[in-house]
Enzyme design. Structure first.
Site, PDB file in Angstrom:
ATOM      1  N   GLN A  54      -5.475  23.987  14.639  1.00 29.84           N
ATOM      2  CA  GLN A  54      -5.028  25.386  14.675  1.00 29.84           C
ATOM      3  C   GLN A  54      -4.381  25.668  16.026  1.00 29.84           C
ATOM      4  O   GLN A  54      -3.853  26.752  16.243  1.00 29.84           O
ATOM      5  CB  GLN A  54      -6.229  26.322  14.504  1.00 29.84           C
ATOM      6  CG  GLN A  54      -6.988  26.078  13.215  1.00 29.84           C
ATOM      7  CD  GLN A  54      -8.299  26.866  13.184  1.00 29.84           C
ATOM      8  OE1 GLN A  54      -8.301  28.057  12.926  1.00 29.84           O
ATOM      9  NE2 GLN A  54      -9.383  26.193  13.457  1.00 29.84           N
ATOM     10  N   ASN A  55      -4.431  24.698  16.926  1.00 27.55           N
ATOM     11  CA  ASN A  55      -3.872  24.894  18.262  1.00 27.55           C
ATOM     12  C   ASN A  55      -2.364  24.670  18.249  1.00 27.55           C
ATOM     13  O   ASN A  55      -1.830  23.943  17.412  1.00 27.55           O
ATOM     14  CB  ASN A  55      -4.522  23.941  19.267  1.00 27.55           C
ATOM     15  CG  ASN A  55      -6.003  24.218  19.405  1.00 27.55           C
ATOM     16  OD1 ASN A  55      -6.453  25.294  19.032  1.00 27.55           O
ATOM     17  ND2 ASN A  55      -6.740  23.262  19.909  1.00 27.55           N
ATOM     18  N   HIS A 101      -0.753  26.063  12.565  1.00 24.61           N
ATOM     19  CA  HIS A 101      -0.301  27.327  13.154  1.00 24.61           C
ATOM     20  C   HIS A 101       0.946  27.137  14.022  1.00 24.61           C
ATOM     21  O   HIS A 101       1.251  27.966  14.873  1.00 24.61           O
ATOM     22  CB  HIS A 101      -1.435  27.973  13.962  1.00 24.61           C
ATOM     23  CG  HIS A 101      -2.566  28.471  13.091  1.00 24.61           C
ATOM     24  ND1 HIS A 101      -3.796  28.807  13.575  1.00 24.61           N
ATOM     25  CD2 HIS A 101      -2.643  28.678  11.747  1.00 24.61           C
ATOM     26  CE1 HIS A 101      -4.584  29.191  12.571  1.00 24.61           C
ATOM     27  NE2 HIS A 101      -3.913  29.115  11.463  1.00 24.61           N
ATOM     28  N   CYS A 122      20.165  33.269  15.142  1.00 24.95           N
ATOM     29  CA  CYS A 122      21.042  32.155  14.764  1.00 24.95           C
ATOM     30  C   CYS A 122      20.275  30.875  14.429  1.00 24.95           C
ATOM     31  O   CYS A 122      20.875  29.896  13.976  1.00 24.95           O
ATOM     32  CB  CYS A 122      22.076  31.880  15.855  1.00 24.95           C
ATOM     33  SG  CYS A 122      21.414  31.002  17.287  1.00 24.95           S
ATOM     34  N   SER A 142     -13.870  25.325  16.709  1.00 28.60           N
ATOM     35  CA  SER A 142     -13.287  26.405  15.915  1.00 28.60           C
ATOM     36  C   SER A 142     -14.371  27.378  15.499  1.00 28.60           C
ATOM     37  O   SER A 142     -15.443  26.970  15.053  1.00 28.60           O
ATOM     38  CB  SER A 142     -12.602  25.853  14.658  1.00 28.60           C
ATOM     39  OG  SER A 142     -12.135  26.934  13.861  1.00 28.60           O
ATOM     40  N   ASN A 181     -19.374  22.551  18.234  1.00 32.62           N
ATOM     41  CA  ASN A 181     -18.854  23.826  18.741  1.00 32.62           C
ATOM     42  C   ASN A 181     -19.808  24.399  19.788  1.00 32.62           C
ATOM     43  O   ASN A 181     -21.011  24.177  19.709  1.00 32.62           O
ATOM     44  CB  ASN A 181     -18.699  24.820  17.571  1.00 32.62           C
ATOM     45  CG  ASN A 181     -17.689  25.915  17.877  1.00 32.62           C
ATOM     46  OD1 ASN A 181     -16.520  25.617  18.142  1.00 32.62           O
ATOM     47  ND2 ASN A 181     -18.113  27.164  17.870  1.00 32.62           N
ATOM     48  N   GLU A 189     -20.669  27.404  20.227  1.00 30.64           N
ATOM     49  CA  GLU A 189     -21.531  28.458  19.690  1.00 30.64           C
ATOM     50  C   GLU A 189     -21.737  28.246  18.192  1.00 30.64           C
ATOM     51  O   GLU A 189     -20.947  27.537  17.565  1.00 30.64           O
ATOM     52  CB  GLU A 189     -20.863  29.830  19.897  1.00 30.64           C
ATOM     53  CG  GLU A 189     -20.789  30.247  21.349  1.00 30.64           C
ATOM     54  CD  GLU A 189     -19.769  31.355  21.562  1.00 30.64           C
ATOM     55  OE1 GLU A 189     -20.174  32.498  21.754  1.00 30.64           O
ATOM     56  OE2 GLU A 189     -18.567  31.061  21.517  1.00 30.64           O
TER      57      GLU A 189
HETATM   58  P1  NAD Z   1     -11.346  30.663  18.388  1.00 35.08           P
HETATM   59  O1  NAD Z   1     -10.799  31.069  19.711  1.00 35.08           O
HETATM   60  O2  NAD Z   1     -11.528  31.628  17.324  1.00 35.08           O
HETATM   61  O3  NAD Z   1     -12.760  29.939  18.581  1.00 35.08           O
HETATM   62  C1  NAD Z   1     -12.942  28.968  19.502  1.00 35.08           C
HETATM   63  C2  NAD Z   1     -14.362  28.403  19.334  1.00 35.08           C
HETATM   64  O4  NAD Z   1     -14.497  27.323  20.262  1.00 35.08           O
HETATM   65  C3  NAD Z   1     -15.483  29.399  19.632  1.00 35.08           C
HETATM   66  O5  NAD Z   1     -16.382  29.430  18.544  1.00 35.08           O
HETATM   67  C4  NAD Z   1     -16.139  28.837  20.893  1.00 35.08           C
HETATM   68  O6  NAD Z   1     -17.556  28.953  20.859  1.00 35.08           O
HETATM   69  C5  NAD Z   1     -15.769  27.372  20.842  1.00 35.08           C
HETATM   70  N1  NAD Z   1     -15.660  26.707  22.149  1.00 35.08           N
HETATM   71  C6  NAD Z   1     -15.304  27.228  23.345  1.00 35.08           C
HETATM   72  N2  NAD Z   1     -15.289  26.271  24.296  1.00 35.08           N
HETATM   73  C7  NAD Z   1     -15.649  25.110  23.688  1.00 35.08           C
HETATM   74  C8  NAD Z   1     -15.820  23.770  24.141  1.00 35.08           C
HETATM   75  N3  NAD Z   1     -15.602  23.424  25.413  1.00 35.08           N
HETATM   76  N4  NAD Z   1     -16.215  22.850  23.237  1.00 35.08           N
HETATM   77  C9  NAD Z   1     -16.440  23.187  21.947  1.00 35.08           C
HETATM   78  N5  NAD Z   1     -16.292  24.446  21.459  1.00 35.08           N
HETATM   79  C10 NAD Z   1     -15.898  25.396  22.330  1.00 35.08           C
HETATM   80  O7  NAD Z   1     -10.417  29.514  17.953  1.00 35.08           O
HETATM   81  P2  NAD Z   1      -9.904  29.176  16.574  1.00 35.08           P
HETATM   82  O8  NAD Z   1     -11.005  29.189  15.578  1.00 35.08           O
HETATM   83  O9  NAD Z   1      -9.131  27.988  16.806  1.00 35.08           O
HETATM   84  O10 NAD Z   1      -8.915  30.377  16.117  1.00 35.08           O
HETATM   85  C11 NAD Z   1      -8.114  31.149  16.971  1.00 35.08           C
HETATM   86  C12 NAD Z   1      -6.625  31.052  16.725  1.00 35.08           C
HETATM   87  O11 NAD Z   1      -5.992  31.202  17.986  1.00 35.08           O
HETATM   88  C13 NAD Z   1      -6.171  29.748  16.216  1.00 35.08           C
HETATM   89  O12 NAD Z   1      -5.524  29.992  15.049  1.00 35.08           O
HETATM   90  C14 NAD Z   1      -5.172  29.180  17.233  1.00 35.08           C
HETATM   91  O13 NAD Z   1      -3.918  29.053  16.616  1.00 35.08           O
HETATM   92  C15 NAD Z   1      -5.014  30.230  18.275  1.00 35.08           C
HETATM   93  N6  NAD Z   1      -5.215  29.730  19.664  1.00 35.08           N
HETATM   94  C16 NAD Z   1      -4.702  28.529  20.080  1.00 35.08           C
HETATM   95  C17 NAD Z   1      -4.934  28.067  21.378  1.00 35.08           C
HETATM   96  C18 NAD Z   1      -4.370  26.727  21.813  1.00 35.08           C
HETATM   97  O14 NAD Z   1      -3.353  26.295  21.286  1.00 35.08           O
HETATM   98  N7  NAD Z   1      -5.037  26.011  22.734  1.00 35.08           N
HETATM   99  C19 NAD Z   1      -5.681  28.839  22.258  1.00 35.08           C
HETATM  100  C20 NAD Z   1      -6.173  30.085  21.807  1.00 35.08           C
HETATM  101  C21 NAD Z   1      -5.938  30.507  20.503  1.00 35.08           C
HETATM  102 ZN    ZN Z   2      20.739  32.665  18.751  1.00 34.93          ZN
END
Ligand code: NAD
Ligand code: ZN
Length: 247
Positions: free
Chosen positions: A99-100, A117, A128, A191, A216, A218
């Site tokens: 999702q990153n 995503h 364009c 996640s 995770n 949490e």
């Molecule tokens: P989220 O932010 O909803 O959840 C992140 C989860 O990771 C939390 O439950 C948290 O407890 C856990 N976490 C935090 N630090 C951690 C670690 N060191 N090790 C393991 N777990 C840890 O993230 P999501 O569920 O991915 O959804 C949010 C949306 O935001 C996604 O769709 C994504 O596209 C986007 N997003 C992307 C980035 C990125 O590209 N790095 C950053 C922020 C948000």
């Molecule tokens: Zn353009």
């Protein structure tokens, strides 16, 4: 021990699938949305990361995006990313669905990465269609706000990420669900499992008979469905799992 159990499940996997979220990149210095210290504690991402907000005022969007982009572009993969690449190279994982949008899985050597995503490394002109590297656009944000398209001069340059209110890329989503149906182990990392349809992917794998491992920081809503739940940092837990498999 739970880490041991996770290592056993993954060591016999041949079509394992990983689903990663913002947590896997937290130890690379990129803030998560939810969770402790997450961006949601500072502002509402559903507002500032929505397509309506972007279309109404690209400058306002870019003001927030500028700071986040600076952090994301400078970030390096951490041991959690590298452990996932190692699991793929050893034949245990078929792919990483993420999702990153930060590109760090690719940087760490993962070969099959499915970005449901989108990617924050590219920017596209909505007028364009021209694409540019995000790093190019980033370097002119200090003098040009909002940034303008180099080809047509338009002022709607949007990172190729899926904003709230936008559709997910169909081919990537189909590929992810196909891999989930075939998976023999489902590994969910960093996640909150609150964003759908991405959170549906592990449920499909479960229904197809794959045991689920959740790593995770949490608790998540799927912990009770998992065979193994490890509450910890992915940059510490995943390398431990790989070490146990390597013996
Ligand atoms: P989220 O932010 O909803 O959840 C992140 C989860 O990771 C939390 O439950 C948290 O407890 C856990 N976490 C935090 N630090 C951690 C670690 N060191 N090790 C393991 N777990 C840890 O993230 P999501 O569920 O991915 O959804 C949010 C949306 O935001 C996604 O769709 C994504 O596209 C986007 N997003 C992307 C980035 C990125 O590209 N790095 C950053 C922020 C948000
Ligand atoms: Zn353009």
């Amino acid at each position: 021990m739970t880490v041991q159990h996770a290592a056993e499940l993954l060591s016999t996997a041949r079509r394992g699938l990983a689903l990663t979220g913002a947590g896997v990149s937290a130890e690379s210095g990129i803030p998560t949305f939810r969770g402790e210290g997450g961006l949601w504690t500072q502002y509402n991402p559903i507002k500032v990361a929505s397509i309506e907000y972007f279309m109404a005022d690209p400058s306002a969007y870019w003001k927030v995006s500028k700071d986040r982009g600076r952090v994301a572009l400078a970030a390096q993969p951490n041991p959690g990313h590298r452990a996932l690449a190692a699991l793929e190279a050893a034949g245990h994982l078929a792919a990483v669905v993420t999702q990153n949008t930060d590109g760090l899985h690719q940087d760490s050597g993962s070969r099959r990465v499915i970005e449901v995503h989108g990617s924050g490394r590219t920017v596209q002109c909505l007028d364009c269609g021209n694409r540019e590297a995000r790093s190019e656009v980033q370097s002119r944000l200090d003098v040009e706000m909002p940034p303008r398209c180099k080809v047509c001069g338009g002022s709607f340059l949007k990172p190729t990420v899926v904003l709230f209110g936008e559709a997910m890329p169909v081919a990537a989503v189909q590929e992810a669900f196909g891999l989930a149906r075939q998976a023999d182990v489902m590994l969910v990392v960093g996640s909150s499992l609150l964003v759908y349809p991405a959170a549906e992917i592990p449920l499909v794998a479960l229904r197809s008979g794959a045991p689920m491992i959740v790593v995770n920081a949490e608790p998540t809503p799927f912990d009770k469905l998992a065979e193994v739940v490890i509450h910890g940092k992915s940059g510490e837990v995943l390398p431990e799992i790989v070490e146990l498999i390597d013996g």
